[in-house]
Design a protein around this motif. Structure first.
Motif, PDB file in Angstrom:
ATOM      1  N   PRO A   1       0.837  -1.201   0.000  1.00 24.05           N
ATOM      2  CA  PRO A   1       0.000   0.000   0.000  1.00 24.05           C
ATOM      3  C   PRO A   1       0.879   1.262   0.000  1.00 24.05           C
ATOM      4  N   HIS A   2       0.272   2.386  -0.371  1.00 24.21           N
ATOM      5  CA  HIS A   2       0.998   3.659  -0.371  1.00 24.21           C
ATOM      6  C   HIS A   2       0.107   4.755   0.191  1.00 24.21           C
TER       7      HIS A   2
ATOM      8  N   CYS B   1       5.551   9.242   0.221  1.00 24.22           N
ATOM      9  CA  CYS B   1       4.786   8.125   0.740  1.00 24.22           C
ATOM     10  C   CYS B   1       5.180   7.911   2.190  1.00 24.22           C
TER      11      CYS B   1
ATOM     12  N   VAL C   1       4.205   5.087   3.946  1.00 22.57           N
ATOM     13  CA  VAL C   1       4.230   3.660   4.290  1.00 22.57           C
ATOM     14  C   VAL C   1       5.692   3.223   4.317  1.00 22.57           C
TER      15      VAL C   1
ATOM     16  N   HIS D   1      10.170   3.339   1.171  1.00 19.75           N
ATOM     17  CA  HIS D   1       9.429   3.918   0.045  1.00 19.75           C
ATOM     18  C   HIS D   1      10.005   5.270  -0.389  1.00 19.75           C
TER      19      HIS D   1
ATOM     20  N   MET E   1       9.555   7.600  -3.831  1.00 17.18           N
ATOM     21  CA  MET E   1       8.191   8.125  -3.727  1.00 17.18           C
ATOM     22  C   MET E   1       8.174   9.495  -3.041  1.00 17.18           C
TER      23      MET E   1
HETATM   24 CU   LIG Z   1       4.650   3.806  -0.578  1.00 16.49          CU
END
Ligand SMILES: [Cu+2]
Length: 397
Positions: free
Chosen positions: A83-84, A129, A131, A136, A141
């Motif tokens: 998930p993000h 992000c 997560v 990440h 991200m």
């Molecule tokens: Cu992520």
């Protein structure tokens, strides 16, 4: 000031109605990116794109809104894996800078999440992000958020006017952190199968580019005429601290930090920026020169630099036209938006960039010169009145 921060709210769709959205942002989360380093070595990236067809790069798209805008951000997760989220870093900073608050909800593969908020005070921010941030963010991200003032030619209401802007987002890549196991990880008890213990980056990036890649990117190196007021937006998203060294001729002044104006602007040729921090610098070069901004990448202990990037700076001299005093001829408005009105019945005019390039010429009718097609910036206009030539500076808004 902090009251503005409260304006930021995260509300999932369905909980509320939003009568008016001024700005729609879309980010698509992907795991399929790759970064090709200067030596040809390729690593996997996870990242954000603005469209399905766009390549996955780090940083992701730059997001931009005007202060006070109602913004709707959709995150569409098409990453096939973990998930993000999008964490809007700095837009909600009301904590000490010892940690990022975990305000976001997870967005699973093949689903969308929505964030609604009011664009805060003008300034430079970033998103990433949230997560497993360590993985990440290193994966790629992250990106820049710019909030413009209502008048986008000033830094904030009552702030500094500027002609041009450059954004430099610094990061690093440690190739070990980009192998398939890490990029493809499925969350197991909230953790990927393993996180490397050591961070020892080989590549040091500005806007995802290193060394000659900066030239290829085209929007990193500074190339302007003298007296161009240049706003630098500096954003750090790596794990290292950056020490910037500016050429003295840039006349660099630090005007804001982490989205807030400094109580007193500070002239300085050096600046340390730590992960997650953003600074705005106003440069006012008054002489012609060629040099570079040096960016050193240090471990947070601030020991010896592990990497260095040089961002080219070319400030070209003003075209050698004698600028005359406005004695016999007056004109308005200056800055000009769509036209210049002259007090004389001149025959013709020529407009030059400060670097001396002829950008527009023509005949003058009723004392009017149309400036609609000019880009924002400073120019020289030469007026031929038949028996004499007069040259003036003007600014195009
Ligand atoms: Cu992520």
């Amino acid at each position: 000031m902090r009251a503005l921060i409260i304006l930021l709210t995260f509300i999932t769709i369905g909980n509320t109605s939003h009568s008016q959205i001024d700005k729609n942002w879309l980010l698509i989360a992907r795991n399929s990116g790759n970064y090709i380093a200067i030596d040809g070595y390729e690593v996997r990236l996870m990242g954000f794109t603005a469209s399905l067809g766009a390549p996955v790069l780090a940083p992701g798209p730059t997001l931009r809104a005007t202060t006070g805008d109602s913004v709707k951000l959709r995150l569409y997760n098409l990453s096939q894996g973990a998930p993000h989220t999008v964490h809007l870093h700095g837009l909600d900073v009301n904590q000490q800078n010892d940690g990022v608050p975990s305000l976001s909800f997870d967005i699973e593969h093949d689903s969308s999440g929505y964030y609604y908020f009011k664009a805060p005070q003008p300034g430079t921010y970033l998103y990433h992000c949230h997560v497993l941030s360590a993985v990440h963010v290193q994966g790629g991200m992250y990106g820049i958020i710019i909030i413009d003032a209502e008048d986008p030619t000033v830094t904030w209401d009552g702030g500094y006017a500027f002609d041009k802007e450059y954004h430099w987002m610094t990061s690093e890549i440690d190739t070990i952190w980009h192998n398939d196991t890490i990029i493809n990880h499925e969350e197991m008890d909230g953790m990927p199968s393993h996180i490397p213990k050591v961070y020892d980056p080989q590549y040091f990036l500005v806007n995802g580019a290193m060394d000659f890649q900066q030239e290829e990117k085209g929007d990193i190196n500074i190339h302007e005429g003298i007296e161009t007021k240049i706003l630098l937006r500096l954003i750090s998203i790596g794990n290292f601290a950056n020490k910037y060294t500016f050429p003295a001729e840039l006349n660099a002044t630090i005007i804001s930090s982490d989205g807030r104006p400094l109580p007193a602007a500070e002239e300085s040729d050096t600046l340390w920026i730590f992960p997650g921090e953003r600074y705005q610098i106003l440069c006012d070069p008054l002489t012609e020169f060629i040099d570079s901004v040096r960016v050193d990448y240090h471990e947070l202990s601030m020991g010896a630099a592990k990497g260095t990037q040089y961002i080219n700076v070319v400030i070209e001299g003003v075209f050698d036209l004698p600028v005359t005093e406005q004695v016999a001829i007056t004109f308005y408005p200056n800055p000009s938006e769509t036209y210049l009105q002259f007090s004389t019945q001149a025959f013709s005019y020529s407009i030059f960039s400060l670097a001396g390039a002829l950008v527009q010429e023509g005949n003058i009718t009723d004392g009017l010169v149309n400036t609609e097609r000019l880009k924002t910036g400073n120019y020289l206009i030469q007026i031929d009145s038949g028996d004499n030539m007069n040259t003036f500076y003007f600014n195009k808004k």
